[in-house]
Design an enzyme around this catalytic site. Structure first.
Site, PDB file in Angstrom:
ATOM      1  N   GLY A   1      -3.437  -6.176  -2.784  1.00 63.49           N
ATOM      2  CA  GLY A   1      -3.685  -7.179  -1.763  1.00 63.49           C
ATOM      3  C   GLY A   1      -4.886  -8.049  -2.068  1.00 63.49           C
ATOM      4  N   GLN A   2      -4.762  -9.337  -1.760  1.00 66.21           N
ATOM      5  CA  GLN A   2      -5.879 -10.264  -1.887  1.00 66.21           C
ATOM      6  C   GLN A   2      -7.015  -9.878  -0.939  1.00 66.21           C
ATOM      7  OE1 GLN A   2      -6.333 -12.901  -3.994  1.00 66.21           O
ATOM      8  NE2 GLN A   2      -8.357 -13.242  -3.066  1.00 66.21           N
TER       9      GLN A   2
ATOM     10  N   MET B   1      -3.790   4.430  -0.093  1.00 65.94           N
ATOM     11  CA  MET B   1      -4.395   5.684   0.358  1.00 65.94           C
ATOM     12  C   MET B   1      -3.746   6.142   1.661  1.00 65.94           C
ATOM     13  SD  MET B   1      -8.376   5.764  -0.765  1.00 65.94           S
ATOM     14  CE  MET B   1      -8.995   4.697   0.527  1.00 65.94           C
TER      15      MET B   1
ATOM     16  N   LEU C   1      -0.541   3.611   6.441  1.00 58.21           N
ATOM     17  CA  LEU C   1       0.129   2.342   6.165  1.00 58.21           C
ATOM     18  C   LEU C   1       0.243   1.480   7.415  1.00 58.21           C
ATOM     19  CD1 LEU C   1       3.006   3.524   3.779  1.00 58.21           C
ATOM     20  CD2 LEU C   1       0.635   2.925   3.224  1.00 58.21           C
ATOM     21  N   HIS C   2       0.054   0.168   7.216  1.00 53.93           N
ATOM     22  CA  HIS C   2       0.089  -0.797   8.313  1.00 53.93           C
ATOM     23  C   HIS C   2       0.859  -2.036   7.862  1.00 53.93           C
ATOM     24  CE1 HIS C   2      -3.057  -2.699   5.971  1.00 53.93           C
ATOM     25  NE2 HIS C   2      -3.847  -1.658   6.123  1.00 53.93           N
ATOM     26  N   THR C   3       0.801  -3.102   8.652  1.00 55.73           N
ATOM     27  CA  THR C   3       1.590  -4.295   8.335  1.00 55.73           C
ATOM     28  C   THR C   3       1.193  -4.916   7.005  1.00 55.73           C
ATOM     29  OG1 THR C   3       0.073  -5.617   9.702  1.00 55.73           O
ATOM     30  CG2 THR C   3       2.109  -4.846  10.738  1.00 55.73           C
ATOM     31  N   GLY C   4      -0.066  -4.778   6.624  1.00 55.41           N
ATOM     32  CA  GLY C   4      -0.478  -5.279   5.319  1.00 55.41           C
ATOM     33  C   GLY C   4       0.238  -4.565   4.192  1.00 55.41           C
ATOM     34  N   HIS C   5       0.378  -3.253   4.308  1.00 57.03           N
ATOM     35  CA  HIS C   5       1.107  -2.498   3.291  1.00 57.03           C
ATOM     36  C   HIS C   5       2.591  -2.872   3.279  1.00 57.03           C
ATOM     37  CE1 HIS C   5      -2.361   0.364   3.995  1.00 57.03           C
ATOM     38  NE2 HIS C   5      -2.404   0.179   2.691  1.00 57.03           N
TER      39      HIS C   5
ATOM     40  N   SER D   1      -6.775  -0.073   7.232  1.00 57.89           N
ATOM     41  CA  SER D   1      -6.617   1.276   7.768  1.00 57.89           C
ATOM     42  C   SER D   1      -7.837   1.695   8.576  1.00 57.89           C
ATOM     43  CB  SER D   1      -6.375   2.268   6.624  1.00 57.89           C
ATOM     44  OG  SER D   1      -5.183   1.942   5.931  1.00 57.89           O
TER      45      SER D   1
END
Length: 296
Positions: free
Chosen positions: A160-161, A37, A40-44, A199
């Site tokens: 993502g988990q 959505m 975007l961050h480090t997880g993305h 986010s």
């Protein structure tokens, strides 16, 4: 576009309509999709890196899906940072970005008429935990994911988990509807203080963020008690969350549950095997979720 030609800081092709993404699809070879959505961050970034390992080309979808937000949720204030997101995609070597409007995804629905469109029912798994506290959430998630799969036709999709129940429900949809997509799970990414990247973290004040660390601390404490069984896991996590409820600002828990990772039914005290310890809580006006996988 092959894996060998993917390079950092290349400009991804931006598509906004079904016709544009479908015209591009034959050039992409084996394709991995990272549905997002935005914001975007480090997880993305981790999801994109995982996608790159499974395909020749990587697509990222950016769409704030109104169908998965309830009437009193944060659809209007959800972060929309397209220029930032495009820079992240360029840095990560993404091949194509699909950024449709609501009109593209739901052409016959506007405003209140969203409730009249055909949706994908998540079954009983989608009515517990997140599904109980956010009625209709998984109908919205599965509907938009199914539409993205139909429009983009990926070979692989990466989730993502961190959103473990969403991952399980999507896997069930793919299996039950015989969708030709392989679902890949990427591990949860955490900030150095232990908070799971999200986010929605941008909503937190410094004081709220300090209180929010109780979620990951509770989960890690529960995981450390796994060898002693389900009751010990829950007791260890509850002890930390109970203390956090008295903090300033307080943590208000929606649920803490120890569940089977495939069905998301809560496990009994005699259960042995893989499980997920999941939590959802409010800190101020921000709702956060987190989980850890463990083995009992």
């Amino acid at each position: 576009m092959t894996q060998s030609t993917a390079s950092a800081h290349k400009t991804p092709v931006v598509t906004r309509t079904a016709e544009e993404i479908q015209a591009l699809r034959p050039q992409l070879g084996r394709l991995a999709l990272v549905p997002t959505m935005g914001a975007l961050h480090t997880g993305h970034r981790s999801l994109i890196a995982q996608a790159r390992e499974h395909a020749e080309s990587v697509a990222v979808s950016i769409f704030v899906n109104p169908l998965q937000f309830g009437p009193n949720e944060d659809y209007d204030r959800y972060p929309r940072t397209f220029d930032h997101d495009l820079r992240v995609c360029a840095e990560e070597g993404v091949d194509v970005v699909f950024a449709p409007t609501v009109d593209v995804m739901y052409p016959d629905a506007d405003g209140d008429s969203l409730g009249q469109i055909v949706t994908v029912d998540p079954g009983s798994m989608g009515r517990v935990l997140e599904g109980e506290f956010r009625p209709g959430f998984f109908h919205g998630v599965l509907t938009v994911v199914n539409k993205l799969f139909n429009l983009i036709r990926p070979d692989v999709a990466v989730f993502g988990q961190k959103d473990a129940q969403q991952l399980a429900v999507v896997r069930r949809m793919v299996r039950d509807l015989c969708l030709p997509v392989t679902i890949v799970a990427a591990p949860t990414v955490r900030d150095p203080d232990g908070l799971a990247t999200s986010s929605r973290n941008v909503y937190l004040s410094a004081e709220e963020r300090a209180s929010a660390l109780a979620l990951s601390k509770a989960l890690f404490a529960g995981a450390d008690a796994a060898s002693s069984g389900p009751a010990a896991v829950l007791a260890a996590a509850r002890a930390i969350l109970s203390e956090a409820a008295r903090a300033t600002p307080p943590v208000s828990v929606d649920y803490l549950a120890l569940v089977d990772p495939t069905t998301f039914t809560e496990v009994g005290d005699d259960y042995r095997g893989d499980a997920v310890l999941a939590v959802a809580a409010w800190v101020g006006e921000t709702r956060l979720i987190d989980n850890v996988p463990l083995t009992l």
